[in-house]
Motif scaffolding. Structure first.
Motif, short mmCIF file in Angstrom:
data_model
loop_
_atom_site.label_atom_id
_atom_site.label_comp_id
_atom_site.label_asym_id
_atom_site.label_seq_id
_atom_site.Cartn_x
_atom_site.Cartn_y
_atom_site.Cartn_z
N GLN A 239 0.61 -1.28 0.04
CA GLN A 239 0.06 0.07 -0.03
C GLN A 239 0.93 1.38 -0.04
O GLN A 239 0.43 2.39 -0.49
N ALA A 240 2.01 1.28 0.56
CA ALA A 240 2.76 2.30 0.65
C ALA A 240 3.63 2.60 -0.71
O ALA A 240 3.94 3.75 -1.33
N ILE A 241 3.92 1.59 -1.32
CA ILE A 241 4.72 1.73 -2.74
C ILE A 241 4.03 1.92 -3.83
O ILE A 241 4.54 2.00 -4.87
N ASP A 242 2.50 1.28 -3.67
CA ASP A 242 1.72 1.34 -4.98
C ASP A 242 1.05 2.59 -5.09
O ASP A 242 -0.36 2.76 -5.27
N VAL A 243 1.84 3.60 -5.21
CA VAL A 243 1.28 5.00 -5.41
C VAL A 243 2.40 5.77 -6.39
O VAL A 243 3.18 5.32 -6.74
N ASN A 244 1.94 6.93 -6.99
CA ASN A 244 2.58 7.77 -7.69
C ASN A 244 3.74 8.48 -6.98
O ASN A 244 4.91 8.51 -7.51
N ASP A 245 3.82 8.85 -5.77
CA ASP A 245 4.85 9.42 -4.90
C ASP A 245 4.92 8.48 -3.62
O ASP A 245 4.29 8.83 -2.45
N PRO A 246 5.92 7.35 -3.91
CA PRO A 246 5.99 6.62 -2.53
C PRO A 246 6.97 7.10 -1.62
O PRO A 246 7.93 7.97 -2.02
N PRO A 247 6.77 7.06 -0.32
CA PRO A 247 7.88 7.31 0.70
C PRO A 247 9.05 6.49 0.67
O PRO A 247 9.36 5.64 -0.43
N THR A 248 10.34 7.06 1.35
CA THR A 248 11.50 6.33 1.07
C THR A 248 11.29 4.95 1.91
O THR A 248 10.40 4.90 3.02
N GLN A 249 12.30 4.09 1.68
CA GLN A 249 12.07 2.75 2.43
C GLN A 249 12.61 3.01 3.85
O GLN A 249 12.08 2.22 4.71
N ARG A 250 13.22 3.99 4.19
CA ARG A 250 13.43 4.07 5.51
C ARG A 250 12.21 4.35 6.39
O ARG A 250 12.02 4.10 7.53
N SER A 251 11.44 5.27 5.81
CA SER A 251 10.13 5.91 6.42
C SER A 251 9.19 4.60 6.23
O SER A 251 8.24 4.61 7.61
N ILE A 252 9.02 3.73 5.39
CA ILE A 252 8.37 2.79 5.52
C ILE A 252 8.70 1.72 6.42
O ILE A 252 7.81 1.17 7.31
N ALA A 253 10.04 1.60 6.64
CA ALA A 253 10.42 0.50 7.59
C ALA A 253 10.19 1.14 9.19
O ALA A 253 9.79 0.36 10.02
N LYS A 254 10.30 2.61 9.16
CA LYS A 254 9.90 2.91 10.42
C LYS A 254 8.53 2.83 10.99
O LYS A 254 8.12 2.60 12.05
#
Length: 229
Positions: free
Chosen positions: A62-77
């Motif tokens: 859900q976090a990466i399947d968008v036009n402007d995904p956040p960084t992997q660090r933000s997703i991990a947090k």
């Protein structure tokens, strides 16, 4: 084990405590303790790789399947996981990281004009006539903000959404400098920089762009063609 006492003394001390061992056993124990103390090898610890739960995988998708995904660090947090775990999940769900391509933002009228002009341009360049043309253009170089849009995106390998890879720009330009250049089938022209603050009128364009282009670039690019004739 202090070194001042001999093996015999330590054997007698252990014997008084009810531990009957030989002098050779005491010597072996002392030698093993010394080897461990002086060892340069690091102690290796092995641990199992953390297993990604279905809920974590769903959050990552859900976090990466968008036009402007956040960084992997933000997703991990946000998922309370390590960055390596997030990277592994992204690969497992068959997503790949791509850099967006900057393009001009086109209106419906711009699209229609390009469609009509493309047909006429194709007819002019067909049958190897493109070799007689030099395409020239000028462009601005500037530092531009992304307006909160990421320069990268994730797309599925099986069903790629290439529209995400386009980063549209508005027509407004910040302060910068202009460069003129051209290209043909025989090579490229020299780069010509427009001085900052100079008014780009017909006189400046003729004297600083066209005349050097016709006197230097054209003879150099089409020199082989003249020799063949």
């Amino acid at each position: 084990m202090p070194r001042k006492k001999s093996m015999i003394v330590w054997r007698d001390i252990l014997k008084k405590d009810g531990i009957c061992v030989s002098q050779q056993t005491v010597s072996n124990i002392k030698r093993n303790i010394g080897l461990q103390r002086n060892s340069v090898e690091k102690i290796k610890f092995s641990r199992q790789r953390p297993v990604a739960t279905p809920s974590t995988v769903l959050k990552v998708i859900q976090a990466i399947d968008v036009n402007d995904p956040p960084t992997q660090r933000s997703i991990a947090k946000a998922c309370h996981a390590s960055q390596s775990t997030i990277s592994r999940i992204i690969k497992q769900v068959n997503f790949t990281l791509r850099k967006k391509q900057k393009v001009h933002k086109l209106t419906s009228s711009n699209v229609e004009k390009r469609r009509r002009r493309a047909i006429r341009l194709y007819r002019q360049l067909a049958n190897n006539r493109y070799k007689n043309f030099i395409t020239t253009d000028e462009s601005w170089f500037y530092l531009d903000g992304t307006e909160g849009k990421r320069k990268v995106c994730y797309i599925k390998k099986s069903d790629p959404d290439y529209d995400r890879m386009i980063l549209q720009q508005d027509s407004s330009r910040p302060q910068g400098f202009m460069v003129w250049a051209g290209i043909s089938s025989y090579g490229k022209t020299s780069l010509r920089f427009v001085k900052p603050g100079v008014k780009m009128n017909s006189d400046y364009y003729i004297n600083n762009i066209l005349k050097p282009f016709l006197s230097r670039d054209v003879p150099r690019l089409f020199s082989n063609k003249k020799k063949n004739k």
